[in-house]
Structure formats: C-alpha cells, structure tokens
Design an enzyme around this catalytic site. Structure first.
Site, PDB file in Angstrom:
ATOM      1  CE  LYS A 272      -3.830  -2.588  -0.385  1.00 56.71           C
ATOM      2  NZ  LYS A 272      -4.411  -3.135   0.650  1.00 56.71           N
TER       3      LYS A 272
HETATM    4  C1  LIG Z   1      -5.247  -4.322   0.419  1.00 53.28           C
HETATM    5  C2  LIG Z   1      -7.138  -4.144   0.857  1.00 53.28           C
HETATM    6  C3  LIG Z   1      -7.605  -4.418   2.122  1.00 53.28           C
HETATM    7  C4  LIG Z   1      -7.256  -5.324   2.887  1.00 53.28           C
HETATM    8  O1  LIG Z   1      -6.245  -4.798   3.419  1.00 53.28           O
HETATM    9  P1  LIG Z   1      -5.582  -5.817   4.865  1.00 53.28           P
HETATM   10  O2  LIG Z   1      -4.934  -4.386   5.891  1.00 53.28           O
HETATM   11  O3  LIG Z   1      -4.072  -6.213   4.205  1.00 53.28           O
HETATM   12  O4  LIG Z   1      -6.071  -6.488   5.786  1.00 53.28           O
HETATM   13  C5  LIG Z   1      -8.762  -4.695   1.636  1.00 53.28           C
HETATM   14  N1  LIG Z   1      -9.734  -3.569   0.758  1.00 53.28           N
HETATM   15  C6  LIG Z   1      -8.926  -3.092   0.066  1.00 53.28           C
HETATM   16  C7  LIG Z   1      -9.479  -2.526  -0.999  1.00 53.28           C
HETATM   17  C8  LIG Z   1      -7.797  -3.692  -0.553  1.00 53.28           C
HETATM   18  O5  LIG Z   1      -6.515  -3.777  -1.470  1.00 53.28           O
END
Ligand SMILES: *Cc1c(COP(=O)(O)O)cnc(C)c1O
Length: 386
Positions: free
Chosen positions: A186
């Site tokens: 991210k």
């Molecule tokens: C990465 C992601 C998540 C989950 O995030 P985590 O921190 O790995 O639980 C949820 N929704 C979207 C759209 C994502 O891209």
C-alpha cells in the site's frame, strides 16, 4: 546480458525506518504503547484533524471492528462493490450479515452509486464504498443516499492516503468510519497494519474496546483510583486486533514521507499516461478536476483493447518473460467460487466489472522504482503492443 527483474511492488523502507525500529526494539516496549498512540495522533494530523484514530493490525480487522461498532448483526445486508478485494466482503460474513454486490461504474471503476440505491431493501444496514486504485468515490452523492435510507457508511480507504474528493480529504467526509491499510504494497506500510478513523465518539469507543479483548478502558479508568493496577473489566467478547509499537514506529517514519511518496507516484503515473497514450490500451480513469481532487495512484491499471495483437494473459506472460512483474486488481468477487455460489451471482448481472476484469492489468508503480526501470517497463510495453 543479465535480465532485469522489476517486481510488481516493493515497500519503500529506508535507514530511518531501520534505525527507528531498532530504537523501539532496544526500548523493550514492543507491543501497543507510546509509539502507537503517537502514530494515531500523527495520522489524525495528516488527515487534517477533528477525528479519532484507532490503530489495528490490518484493514480487514478495522473493517470488522467498524461494522461491529455500527451495530451490524446476523441477517443484515451490507452493500459493497464486486470490484474489490475479498476482505471487504468477508468481514460482513464474520458478523453473520450478507454482502450485496454492486457493479462498477465503467467511467470511474468505483461502485455504481445509482445501483446502490436500487439494491436497498428493508434489511440493508450499511454500504462500504471502495476508492478503487486511489480515485475517490463521489462521497457527497453516496452519503446523501445513505442518509435518505438511514444506512451506515464505512469507507474501505485501503487505496487512499492521500486521496481527496471536492477538496475534502478521504477520511474527512461524514461517513461513520474510514478504514486504511498499511499492508506491504500500500502507499505507506507497517508490514501489516491498518487504521480506523471516525468523527463519532461512540464508534471510536466501541472500536477501542473491541480491538483489545472487549476490555473497557473506561471501567478501568473509573476505578484506577480505588482498584489495584492489575484490575480490568471485560465488557464484551472482543478481538485481538491491536497494532504493535514496532509496527507503529515504522508507520511514523512512513507517514512523515507520505506526501513525498505521493508526489513521486503522481509523477510516475503521469509518465505512464503520456508514454502509453497512443497504444491499444485504455488508460486508467483520472480525477474529474485536478484543481480539487487528488488521486493517490496506489494502482495504475490499464486495459488491453481488442485491437491489440495480444490478449491480457499473453501481455502478462510477455512482461514476465522480460522480468517485469504485473498484477490484476481485482478478480471481481462475483467470479470468486465462494461468493459466486453462496450468493448465486451471475456474470451478466455485473457486465462492467466482468468486461473490465477480462482485459485489466496493473503496472508496477512504486517509489522505489527508478526512472530507468520505468523507462524499461514503458519500452517493453511498446515492444509488446506496437
Ligand atoms: C489491501 C486491501 C484490503 C485489506 O487490507 P489488509 O490491511 O491487508 O487487511 C481491504 N480492501 C482493499 C480494497 C484492499 O486493497
């Protein structure tokens, strides 16, 4: 000649992070503590203030907590886009509630807001918009529909940070809760981690209690003067979703670089846009008004057009042969075996997401990628497609 290897994504972790995390380790305070409180404080500052932040060990945990705090229970319906990661949907099942899937708007790839209204039933309690790739949803429009129908709104803001809609930062619209992800790929990372932000003190309080075993800090504080330090009260069967100080230390360093990271992402996105515009590809949607809107550019998604001489799958294979990692965001949930069979979903009910998915590919875009490597990616795409 040695082949280049350009992974699809890499975190941008520098010596600052290594040194700050080492300091935290040496302090021997490794679980939730002062660094986590500081991270929550700085996160609110980053979003412009006026919010409460509850750090968690993933966005998935944060979405679960936010739904629970909004009172979602078994049998309720929660509207979500089909074009998202499975985490957006699974948290609804954690509570015994049911996701109701909506197609994407082909222009923005975000949830089709008009279809949200069409899917509302007496059982509908909430909607979870996802700001796909970092392009913000039209929150004023969605919030006005939610208000008319008395629905809770929880934003899956995993791709934002920073994104804005109409000059308002994602995090600052009047939703019940907004949830961020600090997963490794991210825009900023804590390894694993997430944050719930809210303007609603009741939701903040419930998330805090449920984040750590349902232990009430209020009950705690109220008695601290008369009860011994070892005393605590359990008020609900909570979860174990707290973020560690090790992760928060990483988060503090990353947050301090978030604006710089974003500038670099925006610059790289612009370069891709200019360099790929004459090829048989559909470029990703951009903000309606660059004066008022910010796209985080978490993802840069292109669609291979029918006139290209290769299919999407062939394109990905050829990129891989040249040492370039790509990905697909996302395989829509209505195509995933569990969601498809459990909710009897048909591709024809989601024509835009189905069509998008068949030709979509995400290109590598991250701050650790050099100009030279991006030029190589661009040259390779030209080779494959022209
Ligand atoms: C990465 C992601 C998540 C989950 O995030 P985590 O921190 O790995 O639980 C949820 N929704 C979207 C759209 C994502 O891209």
């Amino acid at each position: 000649m040695t082949q280049r290897f350009i992974p699809f994504a890499l975190p941008d972790i520098g010596e600052e992070e290594v040194s700050a995390v080492s300091d935290t380790l040496r302090s021997l305070w490794v679980t939730t503590g002062p660094k986590t409180r500081e991270f929550e404080h700085k996160f609110v500052e980053f979003l412009g203030g006026g919010l409460e932040a509850i750090s968690v060990n993933s966005a998935t945990a944060g979405l679960h907590l936010a739904l629970e705090a909004c009172g979602i229970v078994s049998g309720d319906e929660v509207i979500i886009p089909t074009l998202t990661f499975t985490a957006t949907a699974e948290v609804i099942r954690y509570l015994g509630a049911n996701p109701v899937f909506v197609d994407c708007d082909p222009q923005t790839l975000n949830i089709d807001i008009d279809q949200v209204e069409a899917k509302i039933t007496p059982k509908t309690k909430a909607v979870i918009p996802v700001h796909f790739a970092g392009l913000a949803c039209d929150m004023p429009k969605l919030l006005s529909i939610a208000k008319q129908h008395n629905l809770r709104v929880i934003e899956d803001a995993a791709h934002t940070l920073p994104s804005t809609f109409n000059n308002v930062m994602i995090g600052q619209h009047d939703s019940d809760a907004i949830v961020y992800s600090f997963y490794a790929t991210k825009t900023i990372t804590t390894g694993e981690g997430g944050m719930v932000v809210t303007k609603n003190p009741e939701i903040a309080k419930r998330c805090r209690v449920m984040r750590l075993h349902g232990i009430s800090r209020d009950a705690f504080d109220r008695y601290t003067s008369t009860k011994p330090a070892w005393y605590y009260e359990v008020v609900a069967p909570g979860f174990k979703y707290n973020l560690t100080d090790i992760a928060s230390t990483l988060g503090l360093c990353q947050l301090a670089k978030a604006h710089r990271f974003h500038q670099r992402r925006a610059q790289m996105a612009e370069k891709y846009q200019k360099a790929l515009k004459d090829l048989p590809v559909q470029l990703p949607p951009v903000v309606a008004d660059p004066q008022t809107d910010i796209h985080s550019w978490h993802l840069f998604v292109i669609n291979i057009l029918p006139e290209a001489k290769v299919s999407r799958d062939e394109f990905i294979a050829k990129m891989s042969e040249k040492g370039i990692g790509t990905s697909v965001h996302f395989i829509p949930l209505h195509i995933q075996p569990y969601w498809k069979s459990e909710y009897n979903l048909k591709e024809t009910d989601f024509p835009h997401a189905t069509k998008y998915y068949s030709t979509a590919v995400s290109l590598p875009l991250y701050t650790k990628m050099s100009d030279d490597n991006q030029d190589y990616v661009i040259a390779t795409i030209h080779q494959i497609l022209s």
